[in-house]
Design a protein around this motif. Structure first.
Motif, PDB file in Angstrom:
ATOM      1  N   GLY A  64       0.810  -1.128  -0.030  1.00 16.06           N
ATOM      2  CA  GLY A  64       0.030   0.017  -0.002  1.00 16.06           C
ATOM      3  C   GLY A  64       0.865   1.260   0.155  1.00 16.06           C
ATOM      4  O   GLY A  64       0.193   2.382   0.067  1.00 16.06           O
ATOM      5  N   ARG A  65       1.999   1.302   0.004  1.00 13.74           N
ATOM      6  CA  ARG A  65       3.046   2.393  -0.193  1.00 13.74           C
ATOM      7  C   ARG A  65       3.640   2.608  -1.479  1.00 13.74           C
ATOM      8  O   ARG A  65       4.073   1.480  -2.141  1.00 13.74           O
ATOM      9  N   ARG A  66       3.743   3.805  -1.978  1.00 11.28           N
ATOM     10  CA  ARG A  66       4.508   3.972  -3.441  1.00 11.28           C
ATOM     11  C   ARG A  66       5.807   3.936  -2.993  1.00 11.28           C
ATOM     12  O   ARG A  66       6.303   4.721  -2.188  1.00 11.28           O
ATOM     13  N   VAL A  67       6.661   3.036  -3.778  1.00 11.78           N
ATOM     14  CA  VAL A  67       8.153   3.003  -3.643  1.00 11.78           C
ATOM     15  C   VAL A  67       8.866   4.102  -4.564  1.00 11.78           C
ATOM     16  O   VAL A  67       8.494   4.035  -5.788  1.00 11.78           O
ATOM     17  N   ALA A  68       9.569   4.916  -4.108  1.00 12.22           N
ATOM     18  CA  ALA A  68      10.060   5.845  -4.601  1.00 12.22           C
ATOM     19  C   ALA A  68      11.503   5.319  -5.343  1.00 12.22           C
ATOM     20  O   ALA A  68      11.849   5.784  -6.656  1.00 12.22           O
ATOM     21  N   ALA A  69      12.121   4.475  -4.879  1.00 14.16           N
ATOM     22  CA  ALA A  69      13.274   3.972  -5.366  1.00 14.16           C
ATOM     23  C   ALA A  69      13.645   2.447  -5.027  1.00 14.16           C
ATOM     24  O   ALA A  69      13.325   2.274  -3.921  1.00 14.16           O
ATOM     25  N   VAL A  70      14.422   1.604  -5.765  1.00 15.72           N
ATOM     26  CA  VAL A  70      14.856   0.331  -5.401  1.00 15.72           C
ATOM     27  C   VAL A  70      16.443   0.354  -5.610  1.00 15.72           C
ATOM     28  O   VAL A  70      16.628   0.676  -6.796  1.00 15.72           O
ATOM     29  N   TYR A  71      17.096   0.332  -4.523  1.00 20.52           N
ATOM     30  CA  TYR A  71      18.539  -0.062  -4.751  1.00 20.52           C
ATOM     31  C   TYR A  71      19.164  -1.196  -4.512  1.00 20.52           C
ATOM     32  O   TYR A  71      18.336  -2.191  -3.759  1.00 20.52           O
ATOM     33  N   ALA A  72      20.074  -1.740  -4.882  1.00 18.60           N
ATOM     34  CA  ALA A  72      20.892  -3.019  -4.666  1.00 18.60           C
ATOM     35  C   ALA A  72      22.209  -3.046  -4.463  1.00 18.60           C
ATOM     36  O   ALA A  72      22.792  -2.261  -5.269  1.00 18.60           O
ATOM     37  N   THR A 109      17.443 -10.698  -6.940  1.00 19.20           N
ATOM     38  CA  THR A 109      16.289 -10.330  -6.023  1.00 19.20           C
ATOM     39  C   THR A 109      15.617  -9.156  -6.347  1.00 19.20           C
ATOM     40  O   THR A 109      14.554  -8.790  -6.075  1.00 19.20           O
ATOM     41  N   ALA A 110      16.348  -7.857  -6.739  1.00 16.63           N
ATOM     42  CA  ALA A 110      15.689  -6.502  -6.757  1.00 16.63           C
ATOM     43  C   ALA A 110      15.269  -6.380  -8.111  1.00 16.63           C
ATOM     44  O   ALA A 110      14.238  -5.619  -7.984  1.00 16.63           O
ATOM     45  N   THR A 111      15.445  -7.159  -9.238  1.00 18.03           N
ATOM     46  CA  THR A 111      14.777  -7.139 -10.369  1.00 18.03           C
ATOM     47  C   THR A 111      13.139  -7.115 -10.311  1.00 18.03           C
ATOM     48  O   THR A 111      12.480  -6.434 -10.808  1.00 18.03           O
ATOM     49  N   PRO A 112      12.681  -8.299  -9.631  1.00 15.40           N
ATOM     50  CA  PRO A 112      11.087  -8.401  -9.836  1.00 15.40           C
ATOM     51  C   PRO A 112      10.747  -7.423  -9.044  1.00 15.40           C
ATOM     52  O   PRO A 112       9.565  -6.975  -9.007  1.00 15.40           O
ATOM     53  N   ILE A 113      11.392  -6.845  -7.605  1.00 17.50           N
ATOM     54  CA  ILE A 113      10.612  -5.887  -6.801  1.00 17.50           C
ATOM     55  C   ILE A 113      10.591  -4.666  -7.572  1.00 17.50           C
ATOM     56  O   ILE A 113       9.495  -3.976  -7.761  1.00 17.50           O
ATOM     57  N   ALA A 114      11.680  -4.389  -8.293  1.00 19.12           N
ATOM     58  CA  ALA A 114      11.301  -2.934  -9.016  1.00 19.12           C
ATOM     59  C   ALA A 114      10.411  -3.114 -10.224  1.00 19.12           C
ATOM     60  O   ALA A 114       9.917  -2.118 -10.228  1.00 19.12           O
ATOM     61  N   ALA A 115      10.305  -4.107 -10.573  1.00 12.95           N
ATOM     62  CA  ALA A 115       9.320  -4.419 -11.781  1.00 12.95           C
ATOM     63  C   ALA A 115       7.986  -4.077 -11.175  1.00 12.95           C
ATOM     64  O   ALA A 115       6.804  -3.552 -11.716  1.00 12.95           O
ATOM     65  N   ALA A 116       7.615  -4.872  -9.942  1.00  9.07           N
ATOM     66  CA  ALA A 116       6.542  -4.891  -9.306  1.00  9.07           C
ATOM     67  C   ALA A 116       6.029  -3.513  -8.789  1.00  9.07           C
ATOM     68  O   ALA A 116       4.871  -3.166  -8.632  1.00  9.07           O
ATOM     69  N   VAL A 117       6.954  -2.423  -8.437  1.00  7.87           N
ATOM     70  CA  VAL A 117       6.687  -1.040  -8.216  1.00  7.87           C
ATOM     71  C   VAL A 117       6.862   0.125  -9.401  1.00  7.87           C
ATOM     72  O   VAL A 117       7.142   0.948  -8.814  1.00  7.87           O
ATOM     73  N   ALA A 118       7.219  -0.689 -10.484  1.00 11.20           N
ATOM     74  CA  ALA A 118       7.357   0.081 -11.513  1.00 11.20           C
ATOM     75  C   ALA A 118       8.572   0.995 -11.412  1.00 11.20           C
ATOM     76  O   ALA A 118       8.682   2.289 -11.572  1.00 11.20           O
ATOM     77  N   ARG A 119       9.895   0.543 -10.959  1.00  8.28           N
ATOM     78  CA  ARG A 119      10.930   1.173 -10.823  1.00  8.28           C
ATOM     79  C   ARG A 119      12.326   0.685 -11.525  1.00  8.28           C
ATOM     80  O   ARG A 119      11.905  -0.694 -11.873  1.00  8.28           O
ATOM     81  N   THR A 120      13.171   1.050 -11.452  1.00  8.94           N
ATOM     82  CA  THR A 120      14.382   0.554 -12.130  1.00  8.94           C
ATOM     83  C   THR A 120      15.337   0.190 -10.927  1.00  8.94           C
ATOM     84  O   THR A 120      15.352   1.101 -10.002  1.00  8.94           O
ATOM     85  N   VAL A 121      16.255  -0.732 -10.912  1.00  6.16           N
ATOM     86  CA  VAL A 121      17.065  -1.078 -10.053  1.00  6.16           C
ATOM     87  C   VAL A 121      18.307  -0.154 -10.145  1.00  6.16           C
ATOM     88  O   VAL A 121      19.131   0.099 -10.989  1.00  6.16           O
ATOM     89  N   ARG A 122      18.534   0.600  -9.001  1.00  3.86           N
ATOM     90  CA  ARG A 122      19.839   1.389  -8.771  1.00  3.86           C
ATOM     91  C   ARG A 122      21.090   0.584  -7.728  1.00  3.86           C
ATOM     92  O   ARG A 122      20.663   0.191  -6.730  1.00  3.86           O
ATOM     93  N   THR A 123      22.166   0.457  -8.307  1.00  2.00           N
ATOM     94  CA  THR A 123      23.116  -0.147  -7.796  1.00  2.00           C
ATOM     95  C   THR A 123      23.714   0.775  -6.717  1.00  2.00           C
ATOM     96  O   THR A 123      24.184   1.921  -7.147  1.00  2.00           O
ATOM     97  N   HIS A 124      23.905   0.349  -5.738  1.00  2.00           N
ATOM     98  CA  HIS A 124      24.700   1.094  -4.705  1.00  2.00           C
ATOM     99  C   HIS A 124      25.788   0.240  -3.716  1.00  2.00           C
ATOM    100  O   HIS A 124      25.479  -0.659  -3.167  1.00  2.00           O
ATOM    101  N   ASP A 125      27.067   0.536  -3.900  1.00  2.00           N
ATOM    102  CA  ASP A 125      28.071   0.000  -3.257  1.00  2.00           C
ATOM    103  C   ASP A 125      28.017  -0.133  -1.829  1.00  2.00           C
ATOM    104  O   ASP A 125      28.727  -1.118  -1.279  1.00  2.00           O
ATOM    105  N   GLY A 126      27.505   0.755  -1.157  1.00  2.00           N
ATOM    106  CA  GLY A 126      27.318   0.661  -0.015  1.00  2.00           C
ATOM    107  C   GLY A 126      26.497  -0.394   0.784  1.00  2.00           C
ATOM    108  O   GLY A 126      26.542  -0.679   2.038  1.00  2.00           O
ATOM    109  N   LEU A 127      25.710  -1.095  -0.245  1.00  2.00           N
ATOM    110  CA  LEU A 127      24.766  -2.103   0.335  1.00  2.00           C
ATOM    111  C   LEU A 127      25.774  -3.588   0.122  1.00  2.00           C
ATOM    112  O   LEU A 127      24.949  -4.649   0.208  1.00  2.00           O
ATOM    113  N   ASN A 128      26.784  -3.345  -0.423  1.00  2.00           N
ATOM    114  CA  ASN A 128      27.523  -4.781  -0.751  1.00  2.00           C
ATOM    115  C   ASN A 128      27.686  -5.604   0.650  1.00  2.00           C
ATOM    116  O   ASN A 128      27.518  -5.096   1.728  1.00  2.00           O
ATOM    117  N   GLU A 129      27.996  -6.703   0.161  1.00  2.00           N
ATOM    118  CA  GLU A 129      28.148  -7.866   1.407  1.00  2.00           C
ATOM    119  C   GLU A 129      29.597  -7.315   1.974  1.00  2.00           C
ATOM    120  O   GLU A 129      30.485  -6.754   1.581  1.00  2.00           O
TER     121      GLU A 129
END
Length: 212
Positions: free
Chosen positions: A53-61, A70-90
């Motif tokens: 029920g919330r509009r997602v402003a961005a999807v990062y991975a 994992t991020a790809t279907p999430i981004a598709a479901a909320v009509a966004r593209t995946v943005r890569t962020h090195d800070g989220l790395n393992e």
């Protein structure tokens, strides 16, 4: 009197299962992809987030393949593209990358990883403190960049657990007690008064997330 900035809701998603989850400490090794079960988990996570029920402003991975997949279907479901962020790395596990867990558990250093992670550095890799500082700074950056919005960030178990510990003011040496399952959602609300942990390891409905 200036108005207070609206809080930002960050939904941290751990990547889905891989063929070697729980068997290998793959760290940042490239070429680790989701298994069939992990792909199904990612799709279910996407459906849950879209139904929240919330509009997602961005999807990062994280830049690693398993997080991107994992991020790809999430981004598709909320009509966004995946943005890569090195800070989220393992966590950078240095020379431990790719080693079998059943071998690592025999090392004397493994006890330190479990009991005193704040004092441990992976050989030629990152410390847990560096990883926690990195993920906390990333969360603050995303919250400020998308003030008042909802943002999805796909990362990895240890960074998410370390972030929860940071948000709750829990010592890093206790972060191993936090469970972050594959494709679970951890929801943290970032406001001017600091972070509020709304959910950890959630695999159910996200529609009712709200501070007490």
């Amino acid at each position: 009197m200036p108005s207070r900035p609206r809080p930002t809701l960050l939904l941290f998603v751990r990547h889905g299962l891989t063929p070697t989850t729980g068997v290998e400490l793959y760290g940042r090794r490239p070429g680790v992809h989701l298994s069939e079960a992990g792909t199904q988990q990612a799709q279910r996570a996407a459906e849950r987030i879209a139904a929240g029920g919330r509009r997602v402003a961005a999807v990062y991975a994280s830049p690693l393949e398993r997080a991107q997949e994992t991020a790809t279907p999430i981004a598709a479901a909320v009509a966004r593209t995946v943005r890569t962020h090195d800070g989220l790395n393992e966590l950078d596990m240095g020379r431990w990358t790719g080693r079998k867990l059943n071998q690592l558990r025999k090392l004397a250093a493994w006890s330190q990883v479990q009991r005193y992670p704040s004092g441990f550095r992976f050989p030629d890799g990152e410390t847990f403190r560096q990883m926690q500082a990195r993920i906390a700074a990333t969360a603050s950056e995303l919250a400020a960049r998308h003030r008042g919005a909802t943002v999805v960030a796909v990362s990895h178990a240890d960074p998410i657990r370390a972030l929860v510990a940071d948000a709750m003011g829990t010592h890093l040496d206790l972060f191993q007690r936090i469970v972050v399952s594959p494709c679970s959602v951890t929801a943290i609300l970032y406001s001017a008064d600091g972070p509020v942990v709304l959910a950890t390891n959630s695999t159910s409905d996200l529609a009712a997330l709200a501070p007490a």
